[in-house]
Design a protein around this motif. Structure first.
Motif, PDB file in Angstrom:
ATOM      1  N   LYS A  55       0.893  -1.250   0.020  1.00  0.00           N
ATOM      2  CA  LYS A  55       0.048  -0.098  -0.021  1.00  0.00           C
ATOM      3  C   LYS A  55       0.888   1.357  -0.046  1.00  0.00           C
ATOM      4  O   LYS A  55       0.698   2.196  -0.810  1.00  0.00           O
ATOM      5  CB  LYS A  55      -0.906   0.008   1.253  1.00  0.00           C
ATOM      6  CG  LYS A  55      -2.041   1.010   1.321  1.00  0.00           C
ATOM      7  CD  LYS A  55      -2.727   0.710   2.530  1.00  0.00           C
ATOM      8  CE  LYS A  55      -3.910   1.893   2.682  1.00  0.00           C
ATOM      9  NZ  LYS A  55      -4.611   1.681   3.742  1.00  0.00           N
ATOM     10  N   LYS A  59       1.426   4.467  -2.861  1.00  0.00           N
ATOM     11  CA  LYS A  59       1.458   5.706  -2.422  1.00  0.00           C
ATOM     12  C   LYS A  59       2.540   6.543  -2.912  1.00  0.00           C
ATOM     13  O   LYS A  59       2.479   7.603  -3.261  1.00  0.00           O
ATOM     14  CB  LYS A  59       1.085   5.893  -0.967  1.00  0.00           C
ATOM     15  CG  LYS A  59      -0.254   5.690  -0.626  1.00  0.00           C
ATOM     16  CD  LYS A  59      -0.354   5.712   1.031  1.00  0.00           C
ATOM     17  CE  LYS A  59      -1.984   5.244   1.465  1.00  0.00           C
ATOM     18  NZ  LYS A  59      -1.932   5.503   2.788  1.00  0.00           N
ATOM     19  N   LYS A  62       2.629   7.000  -6.536  1.00  0.00           N
ATOM     20  CA  LYS A  62       1.782   8.368  -6.972  1.00  0.00           C
ATOM     21  C   LYS A  62       2.435   9.726  -6.462  1.00  0.00           C
ATOM     22  O   LYS A  62       2.230  10.632  -7.314  1.00  0.00           O
ATOM     23  CB  LYS A  62       0.452   8.107  -6.159  1.00  0.00           C
ATOM     24  CG  LYS A  62      -0.469   7.131  -6.901  1.00  0.00           C
ATOM     25  CD  LYS A  62      -1.684   7.084  -6.170  1.00  0.00           C
ATOM     26  CE  LYS A  62      -2.255   5.730  -6.642  1.00  0.00           C
ATOM     27  NZ  LYS A  62      -4.060   5.473  -5.960  1.00  0.00           N
ATOM     28  N   CYS A  63       3.015   9.582  -5.223  1.00  0.00           N
ATOM     29  CA  CYS A  63       3.720  10.942  -4.982  1.00  0.00           C
ATOM     30  C   CYS A  63       4.679  11.197  -5.733  1.00  0.00           C
ATOM     31  O   CYS A  63       4.982  12.510  -6.057  1.00  0.00           O
ATOM     32  CB  CYS A  63       4.137  10.729  -3.507  1.00  0.00           C
ATOM     33  SG  CYS A  63       4.575  12.351  -2.667  1.00  0.00           S
ATOM     34  N   ALA A 151      -0.609  14.483  -0.436  1.00  0.00           N
ATOM     35  CA  ALA A 151      -0.056  13.159  -0.815  1.00  0.00           C
ATOM     36  C   ALA A 151       1.511  12.787  -0.069  1.00  0.00           C
ATOM     37  O   ALA A 151       1.682  11.924   0.469  1.00  0.00           O
ATOM     38  CB  ALA A 151       0.098  12.994  -2.152  1.00  0.00           C
ATOM     39  N   GLU A 154       1.150  12.576   3.712  1.00  0.00           N
ATOM     40  CA  GLU A 154       0.514  11.168   4.096  1.00  0.00           C
ATOM     41  C   GLU A 154       1.823   9.983   3.748  1.00  0.00           C
ATOM     42  O   GLU A 154       2.033   9.310   4.618  1.00  0.00           O
ATOM     43  CB  GLU A 154      -0.621  10.758   3.004  1.00  0.00           C
ATOM     44  CG  GLU A 154      -1.131   9.494   3.338  1.00  0.00           C
ATOM     45  CD  GLU A 154      -2.382   9.248   2.331  1.00  0.00           C
ATOM     46  OE1 GLU A 154      -2.743   8.053   2.258  1.00  0.00           O
ATOM     47  OE2 GLU A 154      -3.012  10.230   1.882  1.00  0.00           O
ATOM     48  N   CYS A 155       2.590  10.130   2.830  1.00  0.00           N
ATOM     49  CA  CYS A 155       3.764   9.483   2.617  1.00  0.00           C
ATOM     50  C   CYS A 155       4.793   9.478   3.596  1.00  0.00           C
ATOM     51  O   CYS A 155       5.274   8.653   4.027  1.00  0.00           O
ATOM     52  CB  CYS A 155       4.383   9.673   1.131  1.00  0.00           C
ATOM     53  SG  CYS A 155       3.332   8.783  -0.185  1.00  0.00           S
TER      54      CYS A 155
END
Length: 166
Positions: A55, A59, A62-63, A151, A154-155
């Motif tokens: 997961k 992420k 994507k970041c 993002a 969050e990462c």
């Protein structure tokens, strides 16, 4: 001369006819089959700790894509090392399948000295693709920017919560 002209024309006509009778095979694009996360884990180095979960890996990809869109990534060992030494902040993402290990084994030590968050992901080819390159990349630094701050945060939070290697 006239005779050879007819022979040549006849040969060209026969070749064109044979070519038109053969079914054309559409060239299929050569795409490597996408490997699963579990298959990628088989190629990891022994130093690939802390390893991002499936997961978190998604992420991070994507970041990285968002950061690459805004040109806010540093790619490659030399460039990342240079900007770590200059004091630049960001998340360091390392590929866990890079050989030989000596190429980038000093980067985690530098990150720990400067309290920069870092994580390993299973594939250098996927890391390079996320960074917008056709070439595999073994290290990427994601720099913070307001356009993808949510993002990034969050990462950052998840990478900081990963267990520190011994």
């Amino acid at each position: 001369m006239r005779k050879w002209g007819r022979v040549r024309a006849t040969c060209l006509w026969i070749m064109a006819r044979e070519k038109s009778l053969q079914p054309e095979a559409a060239p299929e694009p050569e795409v490597a089959p996408e490997r699963s996360y579990q298959e990628l884990l088989g190629n990891l180095n022994p130093i690939a700790r802390p390893l991002a979960s499936r997961k978190l890996t998604r992420k991070l990809y994507k970041c990285i894509k968002k950061a690459a869109k805004h040109k806010q990534i540093r790619r490659g060992v030399k460039e990342v090392q240079k900007f770590i030494n200059k004091g630049e902040k960001g998340i360091i993402v390392l590929a866990g399948d890079t050989l030989p290990i000596e190429v980038y084994c000093h980067i985690p030590v530098m990150c720990e000295d400067r309290s920069l968050p870092y994580a390993y992901i299973p594939s250098k080819s996927d890391l390079g693709a996320a960074g917008g390159s056709k070439r595999p990349t073994c290290v990427i630094m994601i720099k913070p920017l307001e356009e993808y701050q949510e993002a990034y945060e969050e990462c950052l939070e998840e990478v900081m919560s990963l267990p520190v290697p011994l």
